[in-house]
Design a protein around this motif. Structure first.
Motif, PDB file in Angstrom:
ATOM      1  N   ILE A  98       0.881  -1.178   0.000  1.00  0.00           N
ATOM      2  CA  ILE A  98       0.000   0.000   0.000  1.00  0.00           C
ATOM      3  C   ILE A  98       0.911   1.218   0.000  1.00  0.00           C
ATOM      4  O   ILE A  98       1.907   1.244   0.727  1.00  0.00           O
ATOM      5  N   LEU A 118      -7.511   5.096  -5.823  1.00  0.00           N
ATOM      6  CA  LEU A 118      -7.580   3.634  -5.825  1.00  0.00           C
ATOM      7  C   LEU A 118      -8.172   3.152  -7.143  1.00  0.00           C
ATOM      8  O   LEU A 118      -9.172   3.688  -7.620  1.00  0.00           O
ATOM      9  N   VAL A 129      -3.007   1.131  -4.222  1.00  0.00           N
ATOM     10  CA  VAL A 129      -2.615  -0.280  -4.259  1.00  0.00           C
ATOM     11  C   VAL A 129      -2.151  -0.553  -5.693  1.00  0.00           C
ATOM     12  O   VAL A 129      -2.933  -0.396  -6.637  1.00  0.00           O
ATOM     13  N   VAL A 173      -7.973  -4.515   1.471  1.00  0.00           N
ATOM     14  CA  VAL A 173      -7.472  -3.152   1.255  1.00  0.00           C
ATOM     15  C   VAL A 173      -7.702  -2.311   2.508  1.00  0.00           C
ATOM     16  O   VAL A 173      -6.822  -1.549   2.935  1.00  0.00           O
TER      17      VAL A 173
END
Ligand SMILES: [Zn+2]
Length: 279
Positions: free
Chosen positions: A72, A81, A107, A127
């Motif tokens: 991350i 994202l 990510v 996540v």
């Protein structure tokens, strides 16, 4: 999972905070990336925390991330994202940036060479866990150190420390181009007073380095979030060219490492004097 280490000065503090968000090498067991580890590791700013390790000796605090940025990325906005990496609609706001388009958002969708990072989509819970265990503690640590110094000195200067490939790769804005020794990023003069950028550039140039400003890196989330020069909060991103200190294939330090580390110690000393004269 420990997200960061905070290195504080033993002696008197100055209004200077450094952070190294991309040098983490502790790969969590649930990071089931598809390419081999040595490929995924090319995303790291390997050894940057060691290059700037003299910060506490000069009165500065250094925050060092321990998790890998490919897991991350703390230098991205939470809304940056890519919906393509998750298997369900994301419950929060989404505002994918150019970084997400390049496969390197919050990510990472792609590893070096633009190969897929995962063989499967991630779940929302995965996540969210990375945000809760890595991203948020890291951001809180940087914000906390900056707030403490600002409360004490009425101003704070922040150096956000990175390294960059010697030549732009497929996931950059400048593929194939050779980079300068250092690139400073203040988001086109918006995240710190211009004198700060100019001082760092001049100090490095006086040591014989070539320095570019806002090209190709302007600075991303950490300087955007913390740089508010009107409030005397000054944030500057610094990118060190990896050819100065490491073998980009093996990630091993080269003979240039010690000399660069010594020059960066001189830079940090100069910055400590700058902030004392300015605070
Ligand atoms: Zn970086």
């Amino acid at each position: 999972m420990q997200a960061f280490i905070r290195h504080d000065p033993a002696g008197p503090a100055v209004a200077l905070v450094l952070d190294s968000p991309h040098s983490g090498t502790r790969y969590p067991a649930d990071f089931d990336h598809l390419p081999p580890r040595f490929v995924v590791r090319k995303a790291e700013d390997t050894h940057v925390e060691a290059l700037f390790a003299s910060a506490p000796a000069a009165g500065a605090t250094l925050i060092e991330a321990l998790f890998p940025r490919a897991y991350i990325d703390p230098n991205r906005h939470l809304a940056d994202l890519d919906p393509a990496v998750i298997d369900e609609p994301w419950p929060g706001p989404l505002a994918p940036s150019r970084k997400t388009e390049l496969g390197i958002g919050l990510v990472w969708r792609l590893a070096q060479g633009a190969q897929p990072m995962y063989a499967r989509p991630l779940s929302i819970a995965e996540v969210e866990r990375r945000i809760a265990l890595c991203y948020e503690p890291y951001h809180a640590a940087v914000a906390g150190a900056l707030d403490e110094r600002h409360a004490r000195f009425g101003a704070v200067w922040h150096l956000n420390c990175h390294s960059m490939p010697a030549v732009g790769d497929a996931m950059s804005e400048d593929p194939g181009r050779k980079r300068a020794d250092f690139v400073l990023g203040d988001r086109d003069g918006t995240t710190c007073e211009r004198e700060f950028t100019a001082f760092v550039a001049r100090t490095l140039a006086d040591m014989g380095y070539d320095v570019a400003i806002n090209d190709p890196y302007k600075g991303v989330e950490l300087v955007r979030k913390h740089g508010r020069p009107a409030e005397r909060r000054h944030s500057l991103q610094i990118e060190v060219n990896r050819r100065l200190y490491m073998d980009e294939e093996t990630l091993e330090r080269t003979v240039g490492f010690a000399a660069l580390q010594a020059d960066l110690a001189r830079l940090i000393e100069a910055l400590a004097q700058y902030v004392q004269a300015s605070a």
